[in-house]
Every structure is written in structure tokens, then in C-alpha cells.
Write an enzyme that holds these catalytic residues in place. Sequence first.
Site, short mmCIF file in Angstrom:
data_model
loop_
_atom_site.label_atom_id
_atom_site.label_comp_id
_atom_site.label_asym_id
_atom_site.label_seq_id
_atom_site.Cartn_x
_atom_site.Cartn_y
_atom_site.Cartn_z
N ASP A 1 29.16 -8.35 -22.65
CA ASP A 1 30.35 -8.66 -23.44
C ASP A 1 31.16 -9.70 -22.68
O ASP A 1 31.92 -9.38 -21.76
CB ASP A 1 31.15 -7.39 -23.69
CG ASP A 1 32.38 -7.65 -24.58
OD1 ASP A 1 32.64 -8.84 -24.88
OD2 ASP A 1 33.04 -6.67 -24.96
N TYR B 1 36.51 -2.48 -22.31
CA TYR B 1 37.00 -2.57 -23.68
C TYR B 1 36.09 -3.52 -24.44
O TYR B 1 35.78 -4.62 -23.98
CB TYR B 1 38.44 -3.10 -23.71
CG TYR B 1 38.99 -3.24 -25.12
CD1 TYR B 1 39.24 -2.10 -25.90
CD2 TYR B 1 39.24 -4.50 -25.69
CE1 TYR B 1 39.74 -2.22 -27.19
CE2 TYR B 1 39.74 -4.62 -26.97
CZ TYR B 1 39.99 -3.48 -27.72
OH TYR B 1 40.49 -3.59 -29.01
N LYS C 1 37.65 -15.21 -27.93
CA LYS C 1 38.76 -15.80 -27.18
C LYS C 1 38.59 -17.32 -26.95
O LYS C 1 38.87 -18.08 -27.86
CB LYS C 1 39.01 -15.00 -25.90
CG LYS C 1 39.47 -13.56 -26.30
CD LYS C 1 39.91 -12.67 -25.17
CE LYS C 1 40.49 -11.38 -25.73
NZ LYS C 1 39.79 -10.15 -25.41
#
Length: 436
Positions: free
Chosen positions: A243, A148, A271
Site C-alpha cells: 500500500d 491504515y 495522494k
Amino acid sequence: MTRGTARPVSARAFRRARRTLVGGVDSPVRSFRAVGGDPVFMRAGRGAYLTDVDGRRYLDLVHSWGATILGHAPRPVVRAVEAAVKRGLTYGTPTVGEHELGERIVRACPSIERVRFVSSGTEAVMTAVRVARAATGRSKVIKFEGGYHGHSDGLLAKAGSGAATHTVPDSAGVPAAIVGETLVAPYNDVEAFRALLDEHADEVAVVVVEPVAGNMGVVPPVPGFLPGLSQAAHEAGALVVMDEVITGFRLRRGTSHETLGGNADLVTLGKVIGGGLPVGAIGGRARWMDLLAPEGPVYQAGTLAGNPVAMAAGAATLDALTPTSYRQLERTAASFERVLAEEAERAGIERYCLQRVGSMSTVFFCAGPVVDFAGAQRSDRKRYARFFHAMLDHGVYLPPSPLESSFVSTATGPRDVPTLRRAARAGFAAAQGGSS
Ligand SMILES: *Cc1c(COP(=O)(O)O)cnc(C)c1O
């Protein structure tokens, strides 16, 4: 299973939210659709715990999907945010907080010479892909099944059921022509990746990969996967985007792909580096990063990018993360893994596999190891749903979806083991009971 009756205030809030918000939520996974029942509305968080609007407390193993690595409302971060807020909320001008957070990132990440801040991980990956396309003059992107990378059109692509290289949209509203530029390979399979590259020689701009997959549950890279894909991509003239929106500053100070043998041209972060506020970042070699406006021809912008309050939260978070923090995260997560394994065995769960890398982990209800998306999908969803609800009712908040990562924070520790054990005993008993 609790269906809202035990949490009347939460149930009421959800009914009301649904009249205004789509599905009552602002991000679909929060809706509990994957596990059934009503979502729980939280009103406060402190340390390792969340308190819901009915006054019930939960040991939090989601931690805002990995964003709150220091636990909830950590004092140094709250203080830094308060100080920033008092000075002002946003100016739309450069502020020193941006390069101060940027310097911390550059110092900690060998593959990052320059940074551009954005407001989400989605934007970070979207921009990294744009830079890679500009750098190579090519258009195709390779991602891995189950990976994702945010919700931008081009990355909401999944493998079609027909030919190996056929890609289809993973969402309505995404044009086939856009995902036609995205190729999907199975995670942890360098040979399949090489074959895909060979087939599309001279067309592939970039490969985007999570160095440790965290969005199909936790799936670590097998030895050779990250080095192999990095080398193959570079031989083919494509760039590599690691990522690290989850893994960056979560598994160690800085990025984690180097220690796993990966070689990145560009890195995306999010995050943890926002300390609980909306922050994403693209980083990489100056050679590529300087393609971004105003230095180069790649357009990218953001009204609230590098927001001073968010930068302050990020810097205070990175400053609070010491080598001791990472040792503590590892110790806590390892002890939780042992507790869960003991309780799973006690309940007689046969198909069980906990996969963990540092402070991120997933309980799969299938035989392990899980190495790719097809494997992750063998996890028994019904068992997970029963496990989830029993844990919830015993005061442990797990991800409301079987294919997500759980997180512990530096505020989580040995004193939380009894809570976990009690809940896990009930959770595995519930998972084992019932028909599935
Ligand atoms: C969460 C996540 C994103 C998207 O970040 P948002 O801030 O939710 O847009 C991208 N990549 C990975 C690996 C993620 O885990």
C-alpha cells in the site's frame, strides 16, 4: 491554548458547519478532537503556506495528508487543470488522459504492468484485496497493527485483547464476520507474521502492508521486514499488496518497496498521483490485474474513475517531479529535523524522537525508536496537543493528531526555517510546561 477566540471567522464557520455536516467536517481527523480546540478553516493555499479564513498564514506541514507534494496551487498543475476544465469535466467514456497517466506510472514502477484508476486510496486497496482473493481462491487478509488502508469494512480491523489471532472491528457498523476474515500482526515482526501464516496455512489470500508505515506516525520498516514478509507470503501461496498510497512518488519517482526489499504482486497508489484531486490506483502484474472486469471476472467500476481533470492534475504533477525535486525534499526535511531536534533539546524535552523517511516525518513524545503500534502509542498525547497548539499559534500547521505523518513539499525550503524555528521554540516550551 487557543480555543477559537483568536480565529473568530473560523470559529463562526465551524459553528455553522456543525449544523449541517456531521461534527462540522467530512473526515474525522480534521475535527481536532485528538488535540482539542476548534479546527481551522482554510481559504487558500500557495506554495508552502495556507491562509485561514481569518487571514492568518501557516507554514503547512500536512500538505493535504501528503497529496500536495509540489506545494499548494503549483503553476504547472493549475494550468493543466484549467486546460482540462475548459474542455469539459467528465464524459464517462475513455479519455487519453487515463493511459497518459497510466504510462507514467508503469514507466516508473517496476512491479506495475497494468493500472486501474479509482477515486480514492480506500477503493484502491479494497479492489486490490478483491483481486488477490480471486487470484488465490482464498479469503483471509493479513494486515499490520497501526496500518491504515482506507475505511473499507474488512480493513477496519484491529487486534483483539485476547488471543494473538483474534481480530475485532475497529468501527461500529462493521460486522464481526467480515473482520473475522482479517488477521492482524504487529508491524516490523517477521516471526509473528510467519506464525500467523502458519496457523492459517492455505487460507491467506493476501498481506497488505505500508512499506513505510505512515498512519501510526512514521515508522520505517526494520531491515529484513519487507523481504521476510514478502518471501513468507509467497511461500504460503498468498499475494503481497504494497500500500503505497502515501509512499508512491513521495519518497522517490515510482514505488519505494523495491528499494526496501519488498516484493509486491499488487500496489496501491493515491495522494501524490492525483496532484490534489481525488485519484487512487491499483497496479501490478498483468497476470493479476487482468482478473479485473472487463478482462476478467472481478467486478469493479466507477462513474468518475479516471476523471479527465484528475488525470491531468496527476500527469502534470508527475511531470514536475524531477530527481532534483526528491533531493530538495530530502534536504528540506533533513534541515527541519535538525531544527526540531535543536529546539527540543533547548527546551529540555527528554522523551523525544523524530522519525523521518524522506519528506515524511513524525515527532513522537516518547523515547525512540518507535518500531510498532504499541510503541507509537507510548507517545505522550497531551504533550503533543500542547506542542501542536503552540506551533499553530506561531504559524505552523501540523497534523492535528499525534499519530500522523507530517509532510514537506517541494515548495518548502530554507527560507521557511526561521518560521519553523520560532514556532518550534514556542511549541517545545509549551510541550514541556503544563502537567502531563
Ligand atoms: C490515505 C491512505 C489510504 C486511503 O486513501 P483515501 O484516498 O483517503 O481513501 C490508504 N492507504 C494508505 C497507506 C493511506 O495513507
